[in-house]
Design a protein around this motif. Structure first.
Motif, PDB file in Angstrom:
ATOM      1  N   HIS A 274       0.086   3.926   1.125  1.00  0.00           N
ATOM      2  CA  HIS A 274       0.049   4.350   2.461  1.00  0.00           C
ATOM      3  C   HIS A 274      -0.908   3.764   3.271  1.00  0.00           C
ATOM      4  N   PRO A 275       0.405   3.313   4.104  1.00  0.00           N
ATOM      5  CA  PRO A 275      -0.476   2.723   4.870  1.00  0.00           C
ATOM      6  C   PRO A 275      -1.746   2.019   6.149  1.00  0.00           C
ATOM      7  N   ARG A 276      -1.539   3.436   6.503  1.00  0.00           N
ATOM      8  CA  ARG A 276      -2.255   4.389   7.394  1.00  0.00           C
ATOM      9  C   ARG A 276      -3.274   4.309   6.904  1.00  0.00           C
TER      10      ARG A 276
ATOM     11  N   HIS B  63      -4.469   2.738   4.363  1.00  0.00           N
ATOM     12  CA  HIS B  63      -4.665   1.428   3.735  1.00  0.00           C
ATOM     13  C   HIS B  63      -5.449   0.610   5.550  1.00  0.00           C
ATOM     14  N   ALA B  64      -4.462   0.572   6.276  1.00  0.00           N
ATOM     15  CA  ALA B  64      -5.240  -0.060   7.692  1.00  0.00           C
ATOM     16  C   ALA B  64      -6.809   0.030   8.178  1.00  0.00           C
ATOM     17  N   MET B  65      -7.001   2.005   8.300  1.00  0.00           N
ATOM     18  CA  MET B  65      -7.765   3.113   8.270  1.00  0.00           C
ATOM     19  C   MET B  65      -9.004   2.309   7.710  1.00  0.00           C
ATOM     20  N   ARG B  66      -9.238   1.910   6.148  1.00  0.00           N
ATOM     21  CA  ARG B  66      -9.790   1.907   5.331  1.00  0.00           C
ATOM     22  C   ARG B  66     -10.678   0.457   5.546  1.00  0.00           C
ATOM     23  N   GLU B  67      -9.164  -0.455   6.156  1.00  0.00           N
ATOM     24  CA  GLU B  67      -9.248  -1.743   6.309  1.00  0.00           C
ATOM     25  C   GLU B  67     -10.781  -1.764   7.659  1.00  0.00           C
ATOM     26  N   LYS B  68     -10.160  -1.446   8.422  1.00  0.00           N
ATOM     27  CA  LYS B  68     -11.070  -1.127  10.091  1.00  0.00           C
ATOM     28  C   LYS B  68     -12.378  -0.672   9.698  1.00  0.00           C
TER      29      LYS B  68
ATOM     30  N   PRO C 269       0.644  -1.084  -0.017  1.00  0.00           N
ATOM     31  CA  PRO C 269       0.006  -0.109   0.121  1.00  0.00           C
ATOM     32  C   PRO C 269       0.769   1.061  -0.127  1.00  0.00           C
TER      33      PRO C 269
ATOM     34  N   HIS D  46     -14.089  -1.191   6.898  1.00  0.00           N
ATOM     35  CA  HIS D  46     -14.764  -2.461   5.907  1.00  0.00           C
ATOM     36  C   HIS D  46     -15.061  -3.005   7.035  1.00  0.00           C
TER      37      HIS D  46
END
Length: 151
Positions: A13-15, A17-22, A11, A24
């Protein structure tokens, strides 16, 4: 030793990406409960519609009218496929308008700008702003009074 990660798969933008995963995961939990899912969709639909209406009202005025329209459609598009299609269609035609206007002669651009100014001035007059400002300056001209709110 760990294998090298391909730059294309990592990714950017890892942060984010992590926020989008949460988000989701939260949405999937909501989706698994029918009553909560319906409530979520109704609340999101009402909020997105209010943002969209505000944007539509702001279109003829200088400022972020179209941005607010696209934001409202984007909110609705998270749950409603029709909103995604309308957003895509609207952005395409907005970009066509901007490109067309950019190619026009200065006189055409001035006509569009004059039309925008007239819309703003008529709105200010209808809202009674001219009458209010005239009162501050001691001007009691009848034509300054709003036909909607009277003298």
């Amino acid at each position: 030793m760990e294998p090298a990660i391909d730059d294309q798969q990592a990714p950017r933008h890892p942060r984010l990406h992590a926020m989008r995963e949460k988000l989701h995961a939260v949405r999937e939990r909501i989706r698994s409960k029918p009553g909560l899912n319906t409530t979520y969709r109704v609340v999101l639909g009402v909020f997105g519609t209010l943002v969209l209406i505000a944007g539509i009202l702001m279109i003829p005025y200088p400022g972020p009218g179209w941005l607010v329209v696209f934001a409202g459609l984007g909110i609705l598009a998270t749950e409603f496929h029709w909103a995604h299609r309308v957003n895509t269609f609207t952005r395409h035609h907005y970009q066509r308008w901007v490109r067309w206007l950019g190619r026009q002669h200065l006189a055409t651009k001035l006509v569009v700008m004059t039309g925008t100014c007239l819309i703003v001035l008529v709105t200010l007059w209808l809202l009674g702003i001219f009458s209010t400002m005239g009162g501050w300056l001691g001007l009691r001209w009848t034509w300054l009074a709003s036909p909607l709110f009277g003298p």
